[in-house]
Write a protein that holds these residues in place. Structure first.
Motif, mmCIF file in Angstrom:
data_model
loop_
_atom_site.group_PDB
_atom_site.id
_atom_site.type_symbol
_atom_site.label_atom_id
_atom_site.label_comp_id
_atom_site.label_asym_id
_atom_site.label_seq_id
_atom_site.Cartn_x
_atom_site.Cartn_y
_atom_site.Cartn_z
ATOM 1 N N ARG A 47 47.029 49.736 33.024
ATOM 2 C CA ARG A 47 47.400 50.151 34.392
ATOM 3 C C ARG A 47 47.180 48.992 35.374
ATOM 4 O O ARG A 47 46.122 48.369 35.399
ATOM 5 C CB ARG A 47 46.564 51.357 34.851
ATOM 6 C CG ARG A 47 47.130 51.938 36.144
ATOM 7 C CD ARG A 47 46.100 52.257 37.211
ATOM 8 N NE ARG A 47 45.222 51.172 37.601
ATOM 9 C CZ ARG A 47 45.451 50.324 38.620
ATOM 10 N NH1 ARG A 47 46.543 50.405 39.342
ATOM 11 N NH2 ARG A 47 44.581 49.370 38.908
ATOM 12 N N VAL A 53 51.730 51.165 44.388
ATOM 13 C CA VAL A 53 51.652 52.125 45.493
ATOM 14 C C VAL A 53 51.449 51.319 46.768
ATOM 15 O O VAL A 53 50.803 50.269 46.743
ATOM 16 C CB VAL A 53 50.516 53.155 45.258
ATOM 17 C CG1 VAL A 53 49.125 52.562 45.463
ATOM 18 C CG2 VAL A 53 50.701 54.376 46.142
ATOM 19 N N GLN A 73 57.746 44.494 52.281
ATOM 20 C CA GLN A 73 57.768 43.418 51.285
ATOM 21 C C GLN A 73 59.173 43.306 50.691
ATOM 22 O O GLN A 73 59.865 44.317 50.529
ATOM 23 C CB GLN A 73 56.710 43.714 50.216
ATOM 24 C CG GLN A 73 55.291 43.630 50.792
ATOM 25 C CD GLN A 73 54.275 44.403 49.971
ATOM 26 O OE1 GLN A 73 54.216 45.626 50.018
ATOM 27 N NE2 GLN A 73 53.476 43.694 49.191
ATOM 28 N N ARG A 109 54.561 43.421 41.600
ATOM 29 C CA ARG A 109 55.478 43.187 42.729
ATOM 30 C C ARG A 109 56.709 42.390 42.300
ATOM 31 O O ARG A 109 57.360 41.765 43.117
ATOM 32 C CB ARG A 109 54.715 42.487 43.869
ATOM 33 C CG ARG A 109 53.647 43.404 44.444
ATOM 34 C CD ARG A 109 52.641 42.750 45.327
ATOM 35 N NE ARG A 109 51.523 43.677 45.585
ATOM 36 C CZ ARG A 109 50.454 43.825 44.809
ATOM 37 N NH1 ARG A 109 50.314 43.069 43.713
ATOM 38 N NH2 ARG A 109 49.521 44.706 45.097
ATOM 39 N N SER A 111 49.108 47.019 39.247
ATOM 40 C CA SER A 111 50.182 46.955 40.248
ATOM 41 C C SER A 111 51.053 45.740 39.984
ATOM 42 O O SER A 111 50.554 44.697 39.556
ATOM 43 C CB SER A 111 49.593 46.832 41.657
ATOM 44 O OG SER A 111 48.822 47.967 41.964
HETATM 45 C C1 LIG Z 1 46.108 53.058 49.651
HETATM 46 C C2 LIG Z 1 46.720 51.830 49.021
HETATM 47 C C3 LIG Z 1 47.624 51.075 49.751
HETATM 48 C C4 LIG Z 1 48.245 49.960 49.178
HETATM 49 N N1 LIG Z 1 49.219 49.293 49.881
HETATM 50 C C5 LIG Z 1 49.872 48.266 49.297
HETATM 51 C C6 LIG Z 1 50.958 47.640 49.966
HETATM 52 O O1 LIG Z 1 51.352 48.007 51.059
HETATM 53 N N2 LIG Z 1 51.588 46.624 49.332
HETATM 54 C C7 LIG Z 1 51.215 46.196 48.075
HETATM 55 O O2 LIG Z 1 51.839 45.274 47.565
HETATM 56 N N3 LIG Z 1 50.195 46.778 47.430
HETATM 57 C C8 LIG Z 1 49.521 47.812 47.987
HETATM 58 N N4 LIG Z 1 48.528 48.472 47.301
HETATM 59 C C9 LIG Z 1 48.182 48.036 45.933
HETATM 60 C C10 LIG Z 1 46.862 47.292 45.928
HETATM 61 O O3 LIG Z 1 47.031 46.017 46.552
HETATM 62 C C11 LIG Z 1 46.394 47.132 44.481
HETATM 63 O O4 LIG Z 1 46.128 48.394 43.925
HETATM 64 C C12 LIG Z 1 45.136 46.277 44.420
HETATM 65 O O5 LIG Z 1 45.423 44.948 44.759
HETATM 66 C C13 LIG Z 1 44.493 46.289 43.031
HETATM 67 O O6 LIG Z 1 45.441 45.856 42.071
HETATM 68 P P1 LIG Z 1 45.759 46.744 40.788
HETATM 69 O O7 LIG Z 1 46.413 48.009 41.241
HETATM 70 O O8 LIG Z 1 46.690 45.916 39.962
HETATM 71 O O9 LIG Z 1 44.468 47.036 40.102
HETATM 72 C C14 LIG Z 1 47.897 49.565 47.861
HETATM 73 C C15 LIG Z 1 46.972 50.329 47.133
HETATM 74 C C16 LIG Z 1 46.409 51.462 47.688
HETATM 75 C C17 LIG Z 1 45.468 52.306 46.862
#
Ligand SMILES: Cc1cc2nc3c(=O)[nH]c(=O)nc-3n(C[C@H](O)[C@H](O)[C@H](O)COP(=O)(O)O)c2cc1C
Length: 218
Positions: A51, A186, A131, A55, A53
């Motif tokens: 799991r 997200v 973005q 881009r 994130s």
């Molecule tokens: C409430 C929330 C808002 C977020 N907003 C953004 C966002 O606007 N743009 C983005 O690229 N990532 C966003 N993220 C993703 C986080 O940056 C990401 O979960 C964090 O860097 C940890 O990385 P991972 O999910 O790969 O563990 C968001 C995450 C959460 C939980």
């Protein structure tokens, strides 16, 4: 000459009656989702290891079957007899709605009918974030809490519950994507009033977060 002109005018009139301009505007159509495939997926512990994130998205569209599976994992009906869902909600309010923004418009997920109902015919993906990848990725999920459905919650608790409900759904999508080799993130960075206006929300329908989904860019 006069006769020809009169004929042409007559023809134009007939065409206008048969095909009025408002009929030519493209009507968005509902998308009937195929039944979700609920017996697949990689082992949970392996999925949790993956799991993350992302881009970087390919513009490739998601097949309807993948959309159906993803939305079912997100917030589908997993208990037909009680109407239970794959994500919990305070007092089983089931206030959350998922709007699906794609190139061919915005659709509302109807979990019971397993249908995507048309909401807006335009491609508003660019409005779902600040973005650059958001307008290229095939799917942006818009999480909305319909607070008129939170009949048993104290007013002070409603936003907190909406945020919690969104977290469950979003993590379901993260895990589905990790299982299927899809990319997702997200997001909170978007213009809330502009997006709410674009999808025609009432004041008591609140956008919580947005989540991009697609194939990873190669
Ligand atoms: C409430 C929330 C808002 C977020 N907003 C953004 C966002 O606007 N743009 C983005 O690229 N990532 C966003 N993220 C993703 C986080 O940056 C990401 O979960 C964090 O860097 C940890 O990385 P991972 O999910 O790969 O563990 C968001 C995450 C959460 C939980």
């Amino acid at each position: 000459m006069r006769k020809t002109l009169a004929r042409l005018a007559q023809l134009a009139l007939v065409l206008l009656i048969m095909y009025p301009p408002w009929c030519l505007a493209q009507e968005p159509k509902a998308i009937q989702l195929s039944p979700p495939q609920t017996d697949g997926g990689r082992p949970l512990m392996k999925v949790l290891k993956d799991r993350a994130s992302s881009r970087n998205y390919s513009p490739e569209k998601l097949p309807v079957q993948v959309l159906s599976n993803m939305l079912w994992a997100a917030y589908g009906m997993n208990r037909q007899e009680s109407g239970g869902r794959t994500a919990p909600s305070a007092s089983n309010s089931q206030d959350m709605e998922i709007y699906v923004a794609m190139a061919d418009g915005v659709f509302l997920y109807d979990a019971k009918a397993n249908v995507l109902k048309p909401v807006v015919a335009d491609d508003i993906r660019a409005l779902t974030g600040r973005q650059p990848f958001v307008k290229e990725a095939p799917v942006n999920l818009i999480y909305v809490s319909d607070q008129s459905k939170m009949t048993r919650a104290a007013p002070a608790d409603k936003d907190f519950y909406a945020a919690a409900h969104t977290g469950f759904i979003s993590q379901n999508v993260y895990l589905f994507c990790a299982s299927e080799g899809l990319a997702t993130v997200v997001r909170a960075s978007f213009d809330r009033p502009a997006l709410a206006k674009a999808i025609g929300l009432r004041p008591d329908q609140k956008i919580t977060l947005v989540q991009t989904v697609g194939y990873p860019k190669k």
